[in-house]
Design a protein around this motif. Structure first.
Motif, PDB file in Angstrom:
ATOM      1  N   GLY A 121       0.830  -1.205   0.000  1.00 59.99           N
ATOM      2  CA  GLY A 121       0.000   0.000   0.000  1.00 59.99           C
ATOM      3  C   GLY A 121       0.859   1.247   0.000  1.00 59.99           C
ATOM      4  O   GLY A 121       1.875   1.303   0.714  1.00 59.99           O
ATOM      5  N   PRO A 122       0.481   2.259  -0.787  1.00 60.40           N
ATOM      6  CA  PRO A 122       1.284   3.480  -0.906  1.00 60.40           C
ATOM      7  C   PRO A 122       1.545   4.182   0.422  1.00 60.40           C
ATOM      8  O   PRO A 122       2.625   4.738   0.635  1.00 60.40           O
ATOM      9  CB  PRO A 122       0.445   4.357  -1.843  1.00 60.40           C
ATOM     10  CG  PRO A 122      -0.442   3.407  -2.573  1.00 60.40           C
ATOM     11  CD  PRO A 122      -0.724   2.288  -1.641  1.00 60.40           C
ATOM     12  N   SER A 123       0.566   4.158   1.310  1.00 56.73           N
ATOM     13  CA  SER A 123       0.722   4.872   2.576  1.00 56.73           C
ATOM     14  C   SER A 123       1.757   4.239   3.494  1.00 56.73           C
ATOM     15  O   SER A 123       2.230   4.875   4.445  1.00 56.73           O
ATOM     16  CB  SER A 123      -0.624   4.940   3.305  1.00 56.73           C
ATOM     17  OG  SER A 123      -1.079   3.634   3.630  1.00 56.73           O
ATOM     18  N   ALA A 124       2.137   2.986   3.235  1.00 62.53           N
ATOM     19  CA  ALA A 124       3.062   2.270   4.121  1.00 62.53           C
ATOM     20  C   ALA A 124       4.513   2.360   3.660  1.00 62.53           C
ATOM     21  O   ALA A 124       5.420   1.996   4.415  1.00 62.53           O
ATOM     22  CB  ALA A 124       2.652   0.801   4.221  1.00 62.53           C
ATOM     23  N   GLU A 132       6.986   4.658   5.790  1.00 62.99           N
ATOM     24  CA  GLU A 132       7.190   4.144   7.149  1.00 62.99           C
ATOM     25  C   GLU A 132       7.971   2.835   7.135  1.00 62.99           C
ATOM     26  O   GLU A 132       8.801   2.595   8.021  1.00 62.99           O
ATOM     27  CB  GLU A 132       5.847   3.951   7.852  1.00 62.99           C
ATOM     28  CG  GLU A 132       5.033   5.221   8.018  1.00 62.99           C
ATOM     29  CD  GLU A 132       5.779   6.323   8.752  1.00 62.99           C
ATOM     30  OE1 GLU A 132       6.712   5.994   9.527  1.00 62.99           O
ATOM     31  OE2 GLU A 132       5.453   7.490   8.550  1.00 62.99           O
ATOM     32  N   SER A 175       1.908  -3.309   6.530  1.00 65.52           N
ATOM     33  CA  SER A 175       0.736  -2.616   6.003  1.00 65.52           C
ATOM     34  C   SER A 175      -0.077  -2.106   7.176  1.00 65.52           C
ATOM     35  O   SER A 175       0.301  -2.310   8.346  1.00 65.52           O
ATOM     36  CB  SER A 175      -0.107  -3.551   5.125  1.00 65.52           C
ATOM     37  OG  SER A 175      -0.605  -4.646   5.890  1.00 65.52           O
ATOM     38  N   GLU A 176      -1.204  -1.428   6.866  1.00 67.39           N
ATOM     39  CA  GLU A 176      -2.107  -0.975   7.914  1.00 67.39           C
ATOM     40  C   GLU A 176      -3.511  -1.501   7.644  1.00 67.39           C
ATOM     41  O   GLU A 176      -3.940  -1.584   6.483  1.00 67.39           O
ATOM     42  CB  GLU A 176      -2.137   0.555   8.002  1.00 67.39           C
ATOM     43  CG  GLU A 176      -0.879   1.145   8.626  1.00 67.39           C
ATOM     44  CD  GLU A 176      -0.998   2.633   8.895  1.00 67.39           C
ATOM     45  OE1 GLU A 176      -0.202   3.146   9.709  1.00 67.39           O
ATOM     46  OE2 GLU A 176      -1.895   3.273   8.303  1.00 67.39           O
ATOM     47  N   GLY A 228      -6.392   1.398  10.921  1.00 66.51           N
ATOM     48  CA  GLY A 228      -5.138   2.108  11.117  1.00 66.51           C
ATOM     49  C   GLY A 228      -4.120   1.376  11.966  1.00 66.51           C
ATOM     50  O   GLY A 228      -3.119   1.968  12.387  1.00 66.51           O
ATOM     51  N   SER A 249      -0.275   2.728  14.866  1.00 68.02           N
ATOM     52  CA  SER A 249      -0.105   2.855  13.416  1.00 68.02           C
ATOM     53  C   SER A 249       1.370   2.698  13.076  1.00 68.02           C
ATOM     54  O   SER A 249       2.247   2.761  13.953  1.00 68.02           O
ATOM     55  CB  SER A 249      -0.595   4.217  12.938  1.00 68.02           C
ATOM     56  OG  SER A 249       0.228   5.251  13.470  1.00 68.02           O
ATOM     57  N   ALA A 289       3.172   4.827  11.606  1.00 67.90           N
ATOM     58  CA  ALA A 289       3.834   6.094  11.876  1.00 67.90           C
ATOM     59  C   ALA A 289       4.298   6.194  13.324  1.00 67.90           C
ATOM     60  O   ALA A 289       5.308   6.850  13.629  1.00 67.90           O
ATOM     61  CB  ALA A 289       2.903   7.250  11.540  1.00 67.90           C
TER      62      ALA A 289
END
Length: 452
Positions: free
Chosen positions: A276-279, A282, A323-324, A328, A358, A360
């Motif tokens: 996933g792009p958001s991970a 981090e 991943s999340e 979250g 999370s 983050a």
């Protein structure tokens, strides 16, 4: 093939340790068959002295008779004639000599000489496991080993069984009729490799199978291939691979002992990816900080990209995908493999962990602890073997390609149940052992490896 490892032992608090020891004083000492020695005087009126067994014999304070007990044990009868209470140390590097030596050892005899482990060893274990508490150690003074001493009251005799390894391949195993001469390995042989190997194994600690394979190789020049074909029912492939790495370390070590760090490096490889792009950011941040941290007691070597690591010794390779969840929470999926050497990685299994934080918020030490706990519970299993009115006997199975130096159990199902540490476990790869605990059941919480 076994892959596995866990390590929450270092996260134990002082309060947790204290409560666990109060809860299970008897269980934690189960491997020590010597705790019930008689005492003839109140503690306050007793003078106690810590002595090396050989020096005490030479000084006339002890009389010791060593007898055979098969190919894995030696029976010592230790009589205290000193006039005071003695804490007797069995130092690393003792030999129960039959008079039959190898490579410059003493001649004659018709049964095995035996290299001795520690009086605190459980069946299947060999040595003190000192390196786990003292990385980079170089010497083992008597004063540093009082916790493994055998207390012999004034005027009394204590019998103790000490694990041993055969030093003469193919020679008859000693029986109770056979009497040894107890001596230091320096007196037994002039071979520096034999001296270094036996002292290091007895100090560092490992499983009896690993120690036996290593000493047959060094004392008798028996190849590991021959051991695999002739002694496959006694030694498994994982033990032979660990013994081969130890022999290399003996030949590479410049001093009179093997450096424990030499056995720990390059044994655990970790590759971190994101799903996933958001991970992505981090995962990169956490990966950069994992390198050099410890996983199951061994330092992590970070593997980047699609690289396949090459191991110089038995090793683990953990492919971690971060991943999340929709809520979250941090999620980690691990694919674990092992290899005896090189890059022939074979799957050991999979494991998944979740954390309420999370990605983050997660830091690298916490990530390593989450990985350890899940690896331990996935690849070291515990189940009830039998129950009595006062305790439960647990069966521990090791699916990791390493000897387990120590482990921690939670004595109960609730998070508040006490944590019970077991040191100097010496559970070999693909082996099982039993441990007593004063609880109806228990679960693995942590595992400690030392590379052997």
């Amino acid at each position: 093939m076994p892959w596995r490892r866990l390590h929450l032992v270092r996260a134990l608090s002082a309060a947790g340790l204290a409560s666990s020891l109060m809860f299970l004083g008897a269980a934690a000492a189960a491997g020590r068959a010597l705790d019930d020695e008689p005492s003839t005087l109140p503690e306050s009126a007793t003078t106690t002295q810590t002595v090396d067994v050989l020096k005490a014999v030479e000084a006339g304070d002890l009389k010791v008779v060593a007898r055979g007990q098969g190919q894995e044990k030696v029976r010592l009868s230790i009589e205290n004639v000193s006039g005071k209470r003695l804490n007797v140390i069995i130092p690393p590097g003792l030999v129960a000599s039959s008079g039959l030596g190898q490579r410059g050892g003493m001649g004659g005899g018709g049964f095995q000489s035996m290299g001795l482990g520690s009086i605190t060893n459980r069946p299947g274990s060999f040595g003190r496991f000192e390196a786990a508490a003292a990385p980079g150690f170089r010497s083992m003074p008597v004063s540093a080993a009082e916790d493994s001493a055998l207390t012999v009251p004034e005027g009394e005799t204590v019998d103790v069984t000490v694990p041993g390894v055969c030093l003469n391949y193919g020679v008859a195993a000693p029986s109770p009729r056979d009497v040894f001469t107890l001596m230091d390995v320096d007196r037994y042989t002039a071979d520096l490799r034999v001296r270094k190997a036996l002292r290091s194994l007895a100090a560092l600690g490992t499983s009896q199978g690993v120690a036996q394979a290593a000493m047959w190789r060094i004392c008798d020049d028996v190849s590991f291939q021959e051991m695999a074909s002739r002694d496959g029912k006694v030694l498994n492939p994982h033990e032979l691979a660990l013994a081969a790495r130890f022999v290399e370390a003996v030949d590479q070590a410049p001093g009179d002992l093997v450096d424990p760090a030499a056995l720990a490096e390059g044994r655990v490889f970790v590759n971190v990816r994101a799903e996933g792009p958001s991970a992505v950011a981090e995962a990169d941040r956490l990966a950069a900080k994992l390198d050099g941290l410890r996983l199951l007691g061994l330092p992590i070597t970070l593997v980047e990209g699609d690289e396949t690591p090459t191991a110089a010794a038995p090793a683990l390779f953990v492919k971690l995908v971060l991943s999340e969840s929709r809520d979250g929470e941090a999620v980690g999926r691990m694919q674990v493999g092992s290899t005896p050497t090189g890059d022939l990685w074979r799957p050991l299994g999979k494991a998944v962990f979740r954390d309420h934080s999370s990605l983050a918020v997660l830091d690298a030490p916490t990530l390593a602890a989450l990985m350890e706990h899940e690896l331990a519970t996935s690849f070291v299993t515990v189940r009830v073997a039998r129950r009595s009115t006062t305790s439960t006997t647990l069966r521990i199975d090791n699916r990791l390609p390493f000897t387990i130096a120590g482990l921690s159990l939670r004595a109960g199902a609730s998070p508040g149940s006490p944590l019970v540490p077991f040191d100097a476990v010496g559970l070999g790869p693909a082996r099982s052992l039993t441990l007593p605990i004063q609880a109806p059941h228990a679960q693995i919480m942590g595992v400690e490896l030392n590379g052997l």
